[in-house]
Design an enzyme around this catalytic site. Structure first.
Site, PDB file in Angstrom:
ATOM      1  N   ASP A  89       4.883   2.240   3.746  1.00 13.14           N
ATOM      2  CA  ASP A  89       6.097   1.885   3.119  1.00 13.14           C
ATOM      3  C   ASP A  89       6.023   2.855   1.680  1.00 13.14           C
ATOM      4  OD1 ASP A  89       6.637   0.429   5.207  1.00 13.14           O
ATOM      5  OD2 ASP A  89       7.419  -1.378   3.905  1.00 13.14           O
ATOM      6  N   SER A 147      10.123  -4.142  -2.071  1.00 10.85           N
ATOM      7  CA  SER A 147       8.758  -4.015  -1.793  1.00 10.85           C
ATOM      8  C   SER A 147       8.055  -5.339  -2.396  1.00 10.85           C
ATOM      9  CB  SER A 147       8.066  -3.007  -2.620  1.00 10.85           C
ATOM     10  OG  SER A 147       6.775  -2.980  -2.852  1.00 10.85           O
ATOM     11  N   GLU A 166      13.754  -0.599   1.272  1.00 10.15           N
ATOM     12  CA  GLU A 166      12.958  -1.324   0.099  1.00 10.15           C
ATOM     13  C   GLU A 166      13.545  -0.814  -1.256  1.00 10.15           C
ATOM     14  OE1 GLU A 166       8.792  -1.559   0.491  1.00 10.15           O
ATOM     15  OE2 GLU A 166       8.760  -3.321   1.644  1.00 10.15           O
ATOM     16  N   CYS A 200      -0.963  -3.506   7.333  1.00  7.75           N
ATOM     17  CA  CYS A 200       0.026  -2.936   6.506  1.00  7.75           C
ATOM     18  C   CYS A 200       1.406  -3.503   6.705  1.00  7.75           C
ATOM     19  CB  CYS A 200       0.049  -1.845   6.018  1.00  7.75           C
ATOM     20  SG  CYS A 200      -1.322  -1.122   4.903  1.00  7.75           S
ATOM     21  N   ASP A 201       2.516  -3.455   6.003  1.00 10.92           N
ATOM     22  CA  ASP A 201       3.636  -4.038   5.899  1.00 10.92           C
ATOM     23  C   ASP A 201       4.523  -4.280   7.153  1.00 10.92           C
ATOM     24  OD1 ASP A 201       3.176  -3.021   3.378  1.00 10.92           O
ATOM     25  OD2 ASP A 201       5.035  -2.827   2.650  1.00 10.92           O
ATOM     26  N   LYS A 202       4.753  -3.431   8.022  1.00  7.17           N
ATOM     27  CA  LYS A 202       5.286  -3.789   9.394  1.00  7.17           C
ATOM     28  C   LYS A 202       4.534  -3.989  10.316  1.00  7.17           C
ATOM     29  CE  LYS A 202       8.922  -3.572   6.729  1.00  7.17           C
ATOM     30  NZ  LYS A 202       7.943  -3.377   5.522  1.00  7.17           N
ATOM     31  N   CYS A 237      -2.636  -2.265  -0.109  1.00  7.52           N
ATOM     32  CA  CYS A 237      -2.517  -2.413  -1.672  1.00  7.52           C
ATOM     33  C   CYS A 237      -2.678  -3.845  -2.352  1.00  7.52           C
ATOM     34  CB  CYS A 237      -1.227  -1.845  -2.261  1.00  7.52           C
ATOM     35  SG  CYS A 237      -0.866  -0.290  -1.784  1.00  7.52           S
TER      36      CYS A 237
END
Length: 619
Positions: free
Chosen positions: A81, A520, A494, A122-124, A195
């Site tokens: 992302d 985010s 985002e 990570c995100d998704k 992150c």
């Protein structure tokens, strides 16, 4: 007794062809009849949170095979992302969640796998795999790649901790010198891993612990630390335990839908509110609940947000603490322990870390650092950063000199000494968002808990960024970014760049931002997202005009467009009079691929988790 799903392709003369193909993958005569465990990996060299995952599938496979199973690995896509942000690439991020969920379903069902290990980060990727696991409802264990070490650098002879957001803000701040900006950029993301703050990736990996689907430490143990190796091995061993319990003992408590039930979803949301997690977790939990056929809605989140205190404050809400500090304070189990002592946790739920007959209560007894008698557990949570840039997993074995057991002024607090008695997330509603919207209160300055301002409306994130950097936005404005929802974007981008640029121009505490897009996990400030219904679905946000007065009251959970009902109805009629162009952005030029158009056709608004509209798929 349930029959192994894999027997469909391994038993009987009519499956001779399938067995021949299995043999070509390395399966031997004496392997047939063993459970086939799928390993869904997400290794890619595009994403720092996944760059170190290449050999993790083999590690998990070794434990599965040692425990008597057949391990077969496949890969999913993974979008970064941060790299996709600020340009058209972000349109693909949320849709990739559905693609990941479908790809896991396709592989597992096409090959009749008996159980599943999900290697995500990570995100998704974690949400997509979670949706698939609950859809499939076969024994599953999640194990993530782990968080990145926090960045560190010296500015003005002072050592500071950094993360990705610091690099973005500094890069847009004209008051920061080129030299300092470059120094921050080079230091912000020093290692492999997700992150380093309580952003979306780490939030979701923490929530899998609370849902009962991953092992203690999954959300907080650093990607670089040698101790994380054991989590991958134990995931392989544990999935075999669950598979045997289900297929050999007919024990349905080993299935993910019986682990991640309504109480477990409440536990996960309670954790999210207590740790001030990313607002994206709301979107993903709502989506996962639908896959699990659990009736968990925005109303439940609103109810819980009024009861749960804020017990753990982490970057981006404070520069003081990052995920490495959360781990030192006991990780997710440490926060859950405090929630349990506050009477806010269901401990009678199943958990993959529990022994047969055990539950979350027994897991906490062993892994909550405030009550455990196990010195190995205490040693585990003392794992710390090395401060050496690397892309390699398990590359260091540094330890903190002691645990952070300070529940009064430490990273994790008891209820009595909470950062605030109000939790870190809130659901707002009103005529701007009849079906609700989300604000990460953990990142909102106390002076901004109520805010009244004039609307500054933009039809896209790109226009908003240009307006902010061009000086159009001034103190007291409410920046409105619309047609960026799941359907209208499409893809629900985002908005980290607009919020970061507001900060860089000194407007972080002087403006609010509302959007039908999302934020985010790195966002802080008065940033209100997930406005539902979205503009493209006929939401009131599409009817806001420049200069309108917008009233935000977080303590009262309200967001209001201060115009009369008659005026609002007149605007709605004028919108409908546009015919085919109604509920579409005016003057926006954006290329939307066929793949994204297909996603938009079925996408629901954020209050439904932005999942597919099943009513459009029913016979």
């Amino acid at each position: 007794m349930p029959k192994l799903r894999s027997a469909t392709s391994t038993e009987g003369r009519n499956m001779a062809g399938a067995r021949a193909l299995w043999r070509a993958t390395g399966v031997k005569d004496n392997d047939f009849g063993k459970p086939i465990i799928a390993i869904a990996n997400s290794f890619t060299q595009f994403v720092p949170g996944h760059v170190h995952l290449k050999d993790m599938g083999s590690l998990v496979a070794s434990a599965i095979e040692e425990a008597g199973g057949i391990a077969k690995e496949f890969n999913t896509i993974a979008v970064d992302d941060g790299i996709a942000m600020g340009h058209g690439g972000m349109l693909y991020s949320l849709p990739s969640r559905e693609l990941i969920a479908d790809s896991v379903e396709y592989m597992v069902n096409a090959h009749c796998a008996d159980a599943l290990v999900c290697i995500s980060n990570c995100d998704k990727i974690t949400p997509g795999m979670l949706m698939a696991a609950l859809r499939l409802n076969i024994p599953v264990v999640f194990v993530s790649g782990g968080p990145m070490e926090a960045g560190k650098t010296k500015l003005s002879d002072k050592l500071i901790k950094l993360d990705l957001v610091d690099a973005m803000v500094a890069g847009a701040d004209s008051n920061v010198s080129d030299e300092d900006s470059a120094k921050i950029e080079r230091s912000a993301c020093p290692t492999c891993g997700s992150c380093s703050g309580m952003f979306t990736a780490n939030s979701m990996n923490c929530l899998t612990e609370a849902l009962g689907l991953s092992l203690p430490g999954n959300g907080s143990m650093l990607a670089t630390h040698a101790d994380r190796r054991e989590l991958f091995l134990e995931a392989g061993r544990r999935v075999m335990v669950l598979a045997k319990r289900y297929y050999h003992q007919d024990d349905e408590s080993a299935l993910p839908r019986n682990i991640a039930n309504f109480k477990a979803f409440e536990n996960a949301m309670t954790l999210d509110i207590a740790m001030g997690g990313s607002s994206n977790t709301v979107l993903h939990l709502l989506a996962a609940a639908q896959e699990a056929d659990v009736d968990f809605t925005m109303a439940d989140i609103d109810r819980m947000s009024r009861l749960v205190p804020h017990l753990c404050k982490v970057a981006p809400s404070t520069p003081k603490y990052h995920m490495e500090d959360v781990h030192r304070a006991g990780g997710v189990m440490g926060i859950l322990g405090e929630l349990d002592r506050a009477g806010l946790l269901h401990t009678d739920v199943f958990h993959v870390a529990a022994d047969e007959g055990g539950n979350l209560k027994s897991v906490l007894a062993k892994y909550d650092v405030m009550q455990t008698q196990d010195e190995k557990v205490k040693h585990f949570f003392m794992a710390g950063p090395a401060g050496i840039p690397t892309t390699k997993a398990f590359s260091q074995d540094c330890r903190w000199p002691s645990l952070d057991n300070d529940r009064q002024e430490g990273c994790i607090r008891s209820r009595e000494f909470a950062f605030s008695q109000e939790g870190g997330l809130a659901v707002l509603s009103g005529n701007v968002a009849e079906n609700g919207c989300i604000v990460k209160t953990a990142g909102v300055d106390e002076s901004n808990l109520t805010f009244v301002g004039s609307a500054r409306v933009y039809e896209s994130q790109d226009d908003a960024v240009a307006g902010i950097l061009g000086g159009e936005v001034v103190a007291g404005d409410v920046v409105v970014i619309r047609y960026e929802g799941p359907k209208g974007g499409p893809g629900m981008q985002e908005m980290l760049y607009p919020t970061s640029y507001l900060k860089s121009r000194g407007l972080g505490k002087a403006c609010a931002l509302i959007t039908d897009g999302r934020f985010s996990g790195g966002t802080s400030g008065l940033s209100i997202g997930h406005v539902s219904p979205e503009a493209a679905a006929g939401g009131t946000i599409a009817l806001i005009e420049n200069g309108d007065r917008i009233e935000i009251d977080i303590p009262k959970r309200s967001i209001k467009l201060a115009i009369s009902d008659a005026e609002l109805n007149a605007r709605r009629e004028a919108m409908l009079a546009r015919g085919p162009m109604a509920w579409k952005p005016i003057g926006r030029e954006r290329y939307v691929s066929l793949a994204l158009k297909a996603y938009a056709m079925l996408a629901t608004s954020a209050d439904k988790g932005a999942v597919r509209d099943r009513s459009k798929l029913e016979d």
